[in-house]
Scaffold this motif. Structure first.
Motif, PDB file in Angstrom:
ATOM      1  N   HIS A   3      -2.228   2.963  10.929  1.00 46.29           N
ATOM      2  CA  HIS A   3      -2.408   3.044   9.477  1.00 46.29           C
ATOM      3  C   HIS A   3      -3.723   3.689   9.098  1.00 46.29           C
ATOM      4  O   HIS A   3      -3.822   4.382   8.103  1.00 46.29           O
ATOM      5  CB  HIS A   3      -2.228   1.685   8.804  1.00 46.29           C
ATOM      6  N   SER A   4      -4.774   3.503   9.895  1.00 44.97           N
ATOM      7  CA  SER A   4      -6.059   4.105   9.530  1.00 44.97           C
ATOM      8  C   SER A   4      -5.978   5.630   9.559  1.00 44.97           C
ATOM      9  O   SER A   4      -6.556   6.302   8.720  1.00 44.97           O
ATOM     10  CB  SER A   4      -7.169   3.612  10.447  1.00 44.97           C
ATOM     11  N   LEU A   7      -3.865   6.637   6.446  1.00 47.30           N
ATOM     12  CA  LEU A   7      -4.666   6.516   5.224  1.00 47.30           C
ATOM     13  C   LEU A   7      -5.646   7.662   5.098  1.00 47.30           C
ATOM     14  O   LEU A   7      -5.842   8.205   4.017  1.00 47.30           O
ATOM     15  CB  LEU A   7      -5.439   5.196   5.210  1.00 47.30           C
ATOM     16  N   LYS A   8      -6.264   8.022   6.196  1.00 46.20           N
ATOM     17  CA  LYS A   8      -7.262   9.083   6.202  1.00 46.20           C
ATOM     18  C   LYS A   8      -6.672  10.409   5.720  1.00 46.20           C
ATOM     19  O   LYS A   8      -7.359  11.213   5.108  1.00 46.20           O
ATOM     20  CB  LYS A   8      -7.805   9.226   7.622  1.00 46.20           C
ATOM     21  N   ARG A  10      -3.362  10.610   3.962  1.00 45.30           N
ATOM     22  CA  ARG A  10      -2.532  10.492   2.754  1.00 45.30           C
ATOM     23  C   ARG A  10      -3.303  10.139   1.493  1.00 45.30           C
ATOM     24  O   ARG A  10      -2.996  10.651   0.419  1.00 45.30           O
ATOM     25  CB  ARG A  10      -1.420   9.467   2.980  1.00 45.30           C
ATOM     26  N   LEU A  11      -4.280   9.255   1.586  1.00 46.55           N
ATOM     27  CA  LEU A  11      -4.985   8.844   0.369  1.00 46.55           C
ATOM     28  C   LEU A  11      -5.740   9.979  -0.305  1.00 46.55           C
ATOM     29  O   LEU A  11      -5.637  10.146  -1.520  1.00 46.55           O
ATOM     30  CB  LEU A  11      -5.906   7.660   0.647  1.00 46.55           C
ATOM     31  N   PHE A  22     -11.194   0.689  -3.630  1.00 44.43           N
ATOM     32  CA  PHE A  22     -10.129   0.340  -2.696  1.00 44.43           C
ATOM     33  C   PHE A  22      -9.924  -1.159  -2.762  1.00 44.43           C
ATOM     34  O   PHE A  22     -10.884  -1.928  -2.655  1.00 44.43           O
ATOM     35  CB  PHE A  22     -10.538   0.758  -1.280  1.00 44.43           C
ATOM     36  N   ASP A  24      -7.819  -4.227  -0.933  1.00 39.20           N
ATOM     37  CA  ASP A  24      -7.012  -4.609   0.224  1.00 39.20           C
ATOM     38  C   ASP A  24      -6.337  -5.937  -0.061  1.00 39.20           C
ATOM     39  O   ASP A  24      -6.996  -6.965  -0.162  1.00 39.20           O
ATOM     40  CB  ASP A  24      -7.914  -4.721   1.456  1.00 39.20           C
ATOM     41  N   TYR A  30      -8.157  -2.567   6.965  1.00 40.10           N
ATOM     42  CA  TYR A  30      -8.174  -1.519   5.947  1.00 40.10           C
ATOM     43  C   TYR A  30      -9.575  -1.209   5.423  1.00 40.10           C
ATOM     44  O   TYR A  30      -9.774  -0.196   4.760  1.00 40.10           O
ATOM     45  CB  TYR A  30      -7.256  -1.886   4.775  1.00 40.10           C
ATOM     46  N   ALA A  34     -11.415   2.658   4.515  1.00 42.82           N
ATOM     47  CA  ALA A  34     -11.922   2.869   3.158  1.00 42.82           C
ATOM     48  C   ALA A  34     -13.380   3.315   3.196  1.00 42.82           C
ATOM     49  O   ALA A  34     -13.763   4.253   2.497  1.00 42.82           O
ATOM     50  CB  ALA A  34     -11.772   1.593   2.327  1.00 42.82           C
TER      51      ALA A  34
END
Length: 67
Positions: A3-4, A7-8, A10-11, A22, A24, A30, A34
């Motif tokens: 997920h990290s 996230l890096k 997609r966000l 952010f 959580d 998470y 962030a």
């Protein structure tokens, strides 16, 4: 993909490249992504990952139950 890593990628794409805060509500790692995305620790809040909150100096306002 962890997920990290997701996230890096997609966000920033979803936010137009800027992430100001952010929250959580899930826990389990998470906060580091962030911080790595440039979000100030003062603007990161977790309601569940208190170990990460202590490690990264993020806030813990609210709770997992709904407050």
């Amino acid at each position: 993909m962890p997920h990290s890593d997701a996230l890096k990628e997609r966000l920033p794409a979803a936010s137009g490249g800027r992430i100001d805060a952010f929250i959580d509500t899930f826990g389990q790692g998470y906060e580091a992504p962030a911080v790595n995305l440039g979000v100030s620790a003062a603007r990161i809040d977790t309601v569940i990952d208190f170990a990460a909150a202590a490690e990264y100096g993020v806030t813990t306002e609210g709770n997992a139950v709904g407050g």
